[in-house]
Design an enzyme around this catalytic site. Structure first.
Site, mmCIF file in Angstrom:
data_model
loop_
_atom_site.group_PDB
_atom_site.id
_atom_site.type_symbol
_atom_site.label_atom_id
_atom_site.label_comp_id
_atom_site.label_asym_id
_atom_site.label_seq_id
_atom_site.Cartn_x
_atom_site.Cartn_y
_atom_site.Cartn_z
ATOM 1 N N TYR A 9 5.813 -7.929 17.326
ATOM 2 C CA TYR A 9 5.823 -6.983 16.116
ATOM 3 C C TYR A 9 6.458 -5.530 16.638
ATOM 4 O O TYR A 9 7.236 -4.782 15.971
ATOM 5 C CB TYR A 9 4.414 -6.523 15.635
ATOM 6 C CG TYR A 9 4.378 -5.539 14.743
ATOM 7 C CD1 TYR A 9 4.795 -5.532 13.240
ATOM 8 C CD2 TYR A 9 3.866 -4.140 15.149
ATOM 9 C CE1 TYR A 9 4.441 -4.444 12.322
ATOM 10 C CE2 TYR A 9 3.787 -3.097 14.238
ATOM 11 C CZ TYR A 9 4.014 -3.432 12.933
ATOM 12 O OH TYR A 9 4.018 -2.162 11.835
ATOM 13 N N SER A 47 6.870 2.128 13.776
ATOM 14 C CA SER A 47 5.689 2.115 13.925
ATOM 15 C C SER A 47 5.345 2.754 15.258
ATOM 16 O O SER A 47 6.003 2.837 16.112
ATOM 17 C CB SER A 47 4.967 0.619 13.907
ATOM 18 O OG SER A 47 3.725 0.568 14.479
ATOM 19 N N ARG A 90 -10.259 -6.404 20.904
ATOM 20 C CA ARG A 90 -9.319 -7.420 20.624
ATOM 21 C C ARG A 90 -8.247 -7.411 21.793
ATOM 22 O O ARG A 90 -8.062 -6.297 22.272
ATOM 23 C CB ARG A 90 -8.586 -6.924 19.312
ATOM 24 C CG ARG A 90 -9.321 -7.122 18.084
ATOM 25 C CD ARG A 90 -8.481 -6.561 16.891
ATOM 26 N NE ARG A 90 -8.867 -7.211 15.612
ATOM 27 C CZ ARG A 90 -8.493 -6.691 14.551
ATOM 28 N NH1 ARG A 90 -7.634 -5.418 14.544
ATOM 29 N NH2 ARG A 90 -8.847 -7.058 13.291
ATOM 30 N N ARG A 99 -7.908 6.751 16.938
ATOM 31 C CA ARG A 99 -6.857 6.834 16.249
ATOM 32 C C ARG A 99 -6.469 8.122 15.437
ATOM 33 O O ARG A 99 -7.434 8.815 15.267
ATOM 34 C CB ARG A 99 -6.795 5.585 15.327
ATOM 35 C CG ARG A 99 -6.988 4.301 15.738
ATOM 36 C CD ARG A 99 -5.848 3.659 16.483
ATOM 37 N NE ARG A 99 -5.994 2.304 16.860
ATOM 38 C CZ ARG A 99 -6.268 2.052 18.122
ATOM 39 N NH1 ARG A 99 -7.025 2.903 18.970
ATOM 40 N NH2 ARG A 99 -6.377 0.729 18.481
ATOM 41 N N ASN A 133 -1.945 5.562 12.056
ATOM 42 C CA ASN A 133 -2.675 4.811 11.197
ATOM 43 C C ASN A 133 -2.910 5.270 9.674
ATOM 44 O O ASN A 133 -3.781 6.085 9.632
ATOM 45 C CB ASN A 133 -4.033 4.512 11.656
ATOM 46 C CG ASN A 133 -4.165 3.725 13.065
ATOM 47 O OD1 ASN A 133 -3.395 4.173 14.265
ATOM 48 N ND2 ASN A 133 -4.730 2.543 13.068
ATOM 49 N N LEU A 136 5.266 -10.007 -2.655
ATOM 50 C CA LEU A 136 3.767 -10.078 -2.987
ATOM 51 C C LEU A 136 2.902 -10.975 -2.023
ATOM 52 O O LEU A 136 2.056 -11.228 -2.249
ATOM 53 C CB LEU A 136 3.500 -10.638 -4.396
ATOM 54 C CG LEU A 136 4.177 -9.909 -5.626
ATOM 55 C CD1 LEU A 136 3.995 -10.748 -6.897
ATOM 56 C CD2 LEU A 136 3.731 -8.536 -5.450
ATOM 57 N N ASP A 160 9.638 -6.805 -3.747
ATOM 58 C CA ASP A 160 8.405 -7.192 -3.018
ATOM 59 C C ASP A 160 8.018 -8.870 -3.125
ATOM 60 O O ASP A 160 8.275 -9.287 -4.356
ATOM 61 C CB ASP A 160 7.088 -6.647 -3.345
ATOM 62 C CG ASP A 160 5.927 -6.517 -2.635
ATOM 63 O OD1 ASP A 160 5.864 -5.338 -1.990
ATOM 64 O OD2 ASP A 160 5.504 -7.615 -1.928
ATOM 65 N N PHE A 203 0.991 -1.369 -0.156
ATOM 66 C CA PHE A 203 -0.056 0.039 -0.144
ATOM 67 C C PHE A 203 0.783 1.351 -0.078
ATOM 68 O O PHE A 203 0.724 1.990 -0.915
ATOM 69 C CB PHE A 203 -0.649 -0.024 1.195
ATOM 70 C CG PHE A 203 -1.658 1.292 1.648
ATOM 71 C CD1 PHE A 203 -2.201 2.177 0.618
ATOM 72 C CD2 PHE A 203 -1.617 1.524 2.944
ATOM 73 C CE1 PHE A 203 -2.739 3.332 1.077
ATOM 74 C CE2 PHE A 203 -2.132 2.786 3.580
ATOM 75 C CZ PHE A 203 -2.679 3.530 2.520
ATOM 76 N N ILE A 204 1.672 1.277 0.913
ATOM 77 C CA ILE A 204 2.435 2.615 1.001
ATOM 78 C C ILE A 204 3.556 2.494 0.106
ATOM 79 O O ILE A 204 3.900 3.596 -0.634
ATOM 80 C CB ILE A 204 2.920 2.831 2.510
ATOM 81 C CG1 ILE A 204 1.859 2.915 3.566
ATOM 82 C CG2 ILE A 204 3.947 4.017 2.454
ATOM 83 C CD1 ILE A 204 2.378 2.892 5.108
#
Ligand code: UD2
Length: 316
Positions: free
Chosen positions: A145, A121, A277, A218, A174, A33, A31, A12-13
């Site tokens: 992560y 992140s 979650r 967010r 986000n 994929l 990538d 995406f980015i």
């Protein structure tokens, strides 16, 4: 021509950045994929696509020893926090080991590199409740992560301090926008929402599963502002050896977000609630003053970004 390498460049980015840069520069996209798609990339003579993993040492050695890059954006990662909890060893290979390996290859083969930008992140801040998050806020990585992102980010910045390699890091909040893959249950919430609204417009009977009561908030940042941030961080001397929050500085709750989209599309989304979650963070918002000092100015509120995103998906 300026030479770029974008790992994770079909994601995406990465693909948005690759499509932007390849208009006037030479861009190699690498990538595997796993989440990215070749169709995200606009075919262009300046753009070369290599299918492969950043964990493949032979391939990475070949790519980094045979090319002379000006800039490298390392965006390849398994971006799912939950996946890292399920498969800590596998995700560690990709989110951490590959970074260290690449740093060593850069040290050996890319003496003239102008900048490596590493994608870290907001997860590194964990659940420590003080808001907004400043780059010097308490770090409390809670998942494999987050631990991997923080460790890799620190290595990346240390390679600047120790070996003089030109590095910087960004801590994404986000990010949302066109080409975000909605197919995994851990995809970004906005990509999942847009997918549901699309189905409703097509007349399908569907609903959105909201984990928790929807009061979690967010800092949603539109992809075009993220590209602006990446280009600034890559080009400014003041960004060397430092990390930068990438957000808007404003947060919105999920309930408010759904209201905004409902009103824009004149649809009443059917929402089913499930319990929140495990490990979900209640509120998250970035302090972006460090990035603003580089000249960053977010151009999209979530209302404006959503309008552009929904229009690009021909939803309205
Ligand atoms: C984001 C990043 C993650 C990590 C983390 C750091 C994405 C996709 N993920 O996780 O990589 O950096 O920030 O804190 O950007 N939700 C629903 N229904 C759904 C999907 C999500 O209610 O179908 C909720 C989810 O429980 C959460 C909120 O929406 O409260 C945002 O979820 P998310 O997965 O988009 O992003 P987040 O903040 O968990």
């Amino acid at each position: 021509m300026i030479n770029y390498l974008i790992t994770g460049g079909a994601g995406f980015i990465g693909s948005t950045l690759a499509n932007h840069l390849s208009k006037e520069n030479k861009v190699i996209v690498l990538d595997d994929l796993s989440m990215g798609k070749k169709e995200n990339l606009v075919v262009n003579l300046n753009l070369e696509f290599i299918e492969g993993s950043v964990t493949d040492k032979d391939l990475m050695t070949e790519v980094l020893s045979n090319n002379k890059f000006d800039y490298i954006f390392h965006l390849a990662a398994i971006a799912s926090v939950a996946d890292s909890v399920e498969r800590p060893v596998e995700t560690h290979q990709i989110n951490f080991e590959s970074v260290l390996m690449m740093l060593e290859l850069i040290r050996k083969y890319q003496k003239d590199l102008k900048r490596l930008v590493f994608s870290s992140s907001a997860a590194v801040y964990g659940d420590e409740p003080t808001l907004p998050k400043h780059e010097d806020s308490v770090i409390r990585p809670l998942t494999p992560y987050a631990v991997d992102k923080f460790a890799a980010e620190q290595y990346v910045l240390d390679y600047n301090h120790l070996y003089g390699i030109n590095t910087s890091a960004v801590r994404f909040f986000n990010v949302y926008g066109p080409n975000q893959n909605p197919e995994s249950p851990y995809s970004g919430v906005i990509s999942i929402l847009v997918d549901r609204y699309k189905k409703i417009q097509k007349g399908e009977d569907t609903h959105f599963t909201l984990f928790g009561d929807g009061s979690q908030s967010r800092d949603f940042v539109f992809i075009e502002d993220v590209i602006q941030a990446l280009l600034l961080v890559a080009s400014k001397d003041e960004a060397l050896g430092r990390q930068f929050n990438v957000g808007t500085g404003n947060a919105i709750t999920l309930n408010e977000l759904i209201e905004v989209i409902d009103e824009t599309l004149n649809i009443n989304l059917s929402v089913k609630h499930e319990s929140e979650r495990d490990g979900d963070i209640k509120d998250s918002v970035a302090d972006i003053s460090r990035l603003k000092k580089l000249g960053y100015k977010p151009n999209f509120s979530v209302q404006e970004g959503m309008k552009k995103y929904l229009a690009s998906e021909e939803l309205f």
